[in-house]
Motif scaffolding. Structure first.
Motif, mmCIF file in Angstrom:
data_model
loop_
_atom_site.group_PDB
_atom_site.id
_atom_site.type_symbol
_atom_site.label_atom_id
_atom_site.label_comp_id
_atom_site.label_asym_id
_atom_site.label_seq_id
_atom_site.Cartn_x
_atom_site.Cartn_y
_atom_site.Cartn_z
ATOM 1 N N PHE A 180 6.410 12.882 -25.061
ATOM 2 C CA PHE A 180 5.661 13.247 -26.264
ATOM 3 C C PHE A 180 4.942 14.589 -26.096
ATOM 4 C CE2 PHE A 180 6.083 8.629 -26.981
ATOM 5 C CZ PHE A 180 6.631 8.676 -28.246
ATOM 6 N N GLY A 181 4.584 14.934 -24.858
ATOM 7 C CA GLY A 181 4.040 16.268 -24.613
ATOM 8 C C GLY A 181 5.073 17.339 -24.882
ATOM 9 N N GLY A 182 6.331 17.074 -24.483
ATOM 10 C CA GLY A 182 7.415 18.007 -24.770
ATOM 11 C C GLY A 182 7.672 18.148 -26.255
ATOM 12 N N ALA A 209 5.531 17.702 -28.622
ATOM 13 C CA ALA A 209 4.414 18.458 -29.190
ATOM 14 C C ALA A 209 4.607 19.955 -28.970
ATOM 15 C CB ALA A 209 3.095 17.989 -28.562
ATOM 16 N N SER A 210 5.153 20.333 -27.812
ATOM 17 C CA SER A 210 5.409 21.751 -27.535
ATOM 18 C C SER A 210 6.489 22.304 -28.457
ATOM 19 C CB SER A 210 5.833 21.930 -26.071
ATOM 20 O OG SER A 210 4.813 21.514 -25.197
ATOM 21 N N ILE A 211 7.564 21.523 -28.638
ATOM 22 C CA ILE A 211 8.632 21.951 -29.554
ATOM 23 C C ILE A 211 8.094 22.091 -30.968
ATOM 24 C CG2 ILE A 211 10.819 21.257 -30.602
ATOM 25 C CD1 ILE A 211 11.481 19.821 -27.956
ATOM 26 N N ASN A 212 7.307 21.119 -31.394
ATOM 27 C CA ASN A 212 6.732 21.149 -32.738
ATOM 28 C C ASN A 212 5.793 22.338 -32.915
ATOM 29 O OD1 ASN A 212 6.166 19.888 -35.378
ATOM 30 N ND2 ASN A 212 4.111 19.594 -34.521
ATOM 31 N N GLY A 262 2.256 19.607 -4.509
ATOM 32 C CA GLY A 262 2.163 20.372 -5.745
ATOM 33 C C GLY A 262 2.780 19.650 -6.921
ATOM 34 N N TRP A 263 3.862 18.927 -6.669
ATOM 35 C CA TRP A 263 4.542 18.168 -7.735
ATOM 36 C C TRP A 263 3.663 17.034 -8.249
ATOM 37 C CZ3 TRP A 263 7.438 13.280 -7.649
ATOM 38 C CH2 TRP A 263 8.270 13.123 -8.757
ATOM 39 N N VAL A 264 2.880 16.419 -7.357
ATOM 40 C CA VAL A 264 1.967 15.352 -7.772
ATOM 41 C C VAL A 264 0.971 15.879 -8.801
ATOM 42 C CG1 VAL A 264 0.076 13.855 -6.993
ATOM 43 C CG2 VAL A 264 2.200 13.968 -5.681
ATOM 44 N N TYR A 265 0.482 17.118 -8.610
ATOM 45 C CA TYR A 265 -0.444 17.698 -9.576
ATOM 46 C C TYR A 265 0.249 17.903 -10.925
ATOM 47 C CZ TYR A 265 -3.729 18.568 -5.786
ATOM 48 O OH TYR A 265 -4.605 18.411 -4.741
ATOM 49 N N LYS A 266 1.551 18.207 -10.902
ATOM 50 C CA LYS A 266 2.294 18.329 -12.156
ATOM 51 C C LYS A 266 2.406 16.981 -12.846
ATOM 52 C CE LYS A 266 5.138 22.424 -11.354
ATOM 53 N NZ LYS A 266 6.509 22.975 -11.383
ATOM 54 N N LEU A 267 2.661 15.930 -12.075
ATOM 55 C CA LEU A 267 2.758 14.597 -12.670
ATOM 56 C C LEU A 267 1.439 14.180 -13.307
ATOM 57 C CD1 LEU A 267 4.794 12.522 -10.038
ATOM 58 C CD2 LEU A 267 5.593 13.505 -12.186
ATOM 59 N N LYS A 268 0.341 14.557 -12.656
ATOM 60 C CA LYS A 268 -0.980 14.238 -13.201
ATOM 61 C C LYS A 268 -1.152 14.830 -14.595
ATOM 62 C CE LYS A 268 -4.414 16.875 -12.080
ATOM 63 N NZ LYS A 268 -4.960 17.328 -13.394
ATOM 64 N N SER A 269 -0.633 16.027 -14.791
ATOM 65 C CA SER A 269 -0.766 16.724 -16.080
ATOM 66 C C SER A 269 0.596 16.855 -16.746
ATOM 67 C CB SER A 269 -1.391 18.109 -15.867
ATOM 68 O OG SER A 269 -2.610 18.027 -15.178
ATOM 69 N N ILE A 270 1.359 15.774 -16.757
ATOM 70 C CA ILE A 270 2.751 15.816 -17.199
ATOM 71 C C ILE A 270 2.876 16.253 -18.661
ATOM 72 C CG2 ILE A 270 2.810 13.384 -17.911
ATOM 73 C CD1 ILE A 270 5.634 15.350 -16.152
ATOM 74 N N GLU A 271 1.840 16.007 -19.470
ATOM 75 C CA GLU A 271 1.914 16.411 -20.886
ATOM 76 C C GLU A 271 2.150 17.913 -21.027
ATOM 77 O OE1 GLU A 271 -0.997 12.914 -20.691
ATOM 78 O OE2 GLU A 271 -0.572 14.740 -19.553
ATOM 79 N N SER A 272 1.553 18.706 -20.126
ATOM 80 C CA SER A 272 1.674 20.160 -20.208
ATOM 81 C C SER A 272 2.559 20.746 -19.119
ATOM 82 C CB SER A 272 0.282 20.809 -20.116
ATOM 83 O OG SER A 272 -0.371 20.436 -18.910
ATOM 84 N N GLU A 273 2.993 19.915 -18.155
ATOM 85 C CA GLU A 273 3.751 20.424 -17.016
ATOM 86 C C GLU A 273 5.190 19.918 -16.965
ATOM 87 O OE1 GLU A 273 2.860 22.742 -15.066
ATOM 88 O OE2 GLU A 273 0.770 22.908 -15.689
#
Length: 533
Positions: free
Chosen positions: A93-95, A97-100, A346-357
């Motif tokens: 849903f984060g993706g 939202a970015s497309i929209n 570093g990937w774990v930090y991306k998962l934490k903010s998966i809506e934007s990462e």
């Protein structure tokens, strides 16, 4: 209002329109190809750590499954499934939202282009619109990655060039003295020195961001004549001693460096830890190893009690307990030594903010960065180049024992009496010891930092006093935006509603106070105080 054109030859007008529309279709096909290539690349960059993690997961689970009851394993796997589905939903849903968001941004231009094309009006037509989309996609997918790699000669310290003197060395670290980029500045031999402790996983070069652009945290000190030193980690892939380093080794090496610097300048050191380096420096101070060598302390965006983190700590809490274990992120080297995988961290930090990462969100974020600049003269800023070079290239493996210290700080809170959840030299580490040592402490945090939130950085204030300085923006803004001496929150100034001191200003004031005290009464201790930040 634009008026209709009146072509004398309508057949010629129709032919031109069809020709332009055919060319527009070609441009859209080109844009689509680059779009799919770009999404594949962003997805690949995201999935590589995932594939690495699955190999670690399988290895650990092969052992645990034989040691755990089937029912317990089933319950843990069901919880893990729920955890994964939650991440997928947030990312999906984060993706969307970015497309929209991009579609809404461009929709007005697209509608105008349709009217301008079929009504033969002035302005951007479908051909120009399609050409611009193709150019944007080419920028994101081809030109931007090349520009990111091209910034490498300007980014970071480049110690191999010999501009900064190697002052000391241990089995694990180098200690360099930073030379000013301003050649008119001379380092004060009698000045109060500072040793900067960078984070382990993020590397040191972010603190020497773009020296040629006057945007470097370390050079902000050196360009004010401050004797500035930085501790640099050796290459963990080739340094066996570093692979097995402990927190005690860290403290002993820091002591050696402080002794060297104090002897060179005749003054105690200010210890300045950035991010994870701040927590490491705090542990070293509380262990007693640096007694008599350090008389001031600065931390910047340092996670002092990770359990107060709204992001990472909560993320770890939602992970089933069985899988909240460092062994799932541990790499075994060819020599048999085990280290924490930096890329996976570093990937774990991306998962934490998966809506934007997520790959889609990251792709559209870069696309919007260029689309917002308008239709002509799109520029790639050096800040974007430098930050992405850092993100793409500087994730380092960590000694496992050092990782355990940070891991504990994110899973076990500071106790009610101010005792940290870790030990050094088998000693308890209590924050109140800093008060007994009368060491002034400046805590700097980022108001928009979603990696080390305010509550995490300011946790020590529940137990001792310290001066606080809030900086706008996020985790590395002090090293990138505010390291510019002409910026609104320059590190050598006071700024904001609270007249807050930047870390360089803090150091300059300490030096001035120390010099004045020595000339009048001899050295005097300075008591730290908490501001309203």
């Amino acid at each position: 209002m634009n008026e209709h054109k009146k072509p004398s030859d309508y057949s010629s007008f129709l032919a031109q329109t069809l020709d332009k529309n055919a060319t527009a279709v070609y441009q859209l096909v080109n844009a689509t190809q680059n779009y799919l290539t770009g999404l594949s690349k962003y997805a690949g960059d995201f999935m590589i750590p995932y594939l690495i993690s699955t190999s670690y997961f399988k290895k650990v689970e092969d052992e645990k499954l034989s040691q755990t009851s089937p029912l317990d394993s089933l319950a843990a796997y069901l919880k893990l499934l729920d955890f994964n589905l939650n991440i997928f939903n947030r990312g999906f849903f984060g993706g969307l939202a970015s497309i929209n968001g991009y579609a809404q941004f461009e929709m007005g231009s697209f509608i105008s282009a349709v009217y301008n094309t079929f009504l033969n009006m002035e302005g951007e037509d479908l051909y120009t619109f399609a050409e611009r989309q193709a150019r944007l996609m080419d920028l994101v997918v081809n030109i931007y990655p090349q520009a990111i790699q091209a910034i490498e000669p300007e980014y970071g310290f480049h110690f191999e060039r010999g501009e900064h003197k190697l002052v000391a060395e241990t089995d694990h670290f180098y200690l360099y003295r930073i030379s000013p980029t301003d050649k008119t500045v001379k380092i004060k031999k009698s000045g109060k020195p500072v040793i900067i402790i960078p984070p382990y996983v993020l590397g040191a070069n972010i603190l020497g961001f773009l020296p040629g652009e006057n945007r470097s945290y370390a050079h902000c000190f050196a360009n004010r004549g401050i004797p500035t030193y930085i501790r640099i980690l050796k290459d963990i892939a080739t340094t066996e001693a570093l692979q097995v380093m402990t927190g005690e080794n860290d403290a002993r090496d820091t002591r050696l460096f402080c002794e060297t610097v104090k002897q060179n300048h005749g003054k105690p050191v200010t210890l300045n830890g950035y991010c994870q380096g701040g927590f490491s420096a705090l542990c070293n101070l509380l262990s007693g190893e640096l007694d008599g060598l350090v008389d001031a302390f600065i931390t910047c965006v340092a996670p002092m009690d990770g359990t107060r983190s709204k992001g990472l700590a909560n993320f770890l809490k939602t992970l089933p307990r069985r899988f909240n274990d460092l062994t799932y992120g541990t790499k075994t080297l060819p020599n048999g030594n085990r280290v924490a995988d930096g890329k996976l961290m570093g990937w774990v930090y991306k998962l934490k903010s998966i809506e934007s990462e997520s790959p889609i969100s990251a792709f559209y974020r870069d696309l919007m960065m260029f689309a917002r600049q308008g239709k002509k003269n799109i520029q790639i800023s050096k800040t974007a180049q430098g930050l992405n070079f850092w993100l793409n290239n500087e994730r380092f493996d960590l000694p496992l024992e050092i990782t355990k210290l940070s891991f504990a700080s994110y899973n076990v809170p500071i106790s009610g009496d101010g005792t940290l959840p870790v030990k050094l030299f088998d000693k308890k580490l209590n924050l109140k010891r800093l008060k007994e040592m009368a060491i002034p402490w400046l805590i700097c945090y980022g108001e928009g930092d979603d990696l080390v939130e305010k509550e995490t950085a300011l946790a020590p204030l529940d137990y001792i006093e310290a001066e606080v300085t809030p900086f706008p923006k996020g985790h590395v803004a002090m090293a990138t935006s505010w390291s510019d001496p002409k910026s609104a929150c320059a590190l050598h100034t006071r700024f904001g509603d609270g007249n807050w001191r930047g870390p360089v200003r803090f150091q300059l004031d300490l030096d001035r106070s120390s010099s004045k005290s020595r000339s009048q009464k001899g050295p005097a201790k300075t008591k730290g105080k908490r501001s309203n930040g």
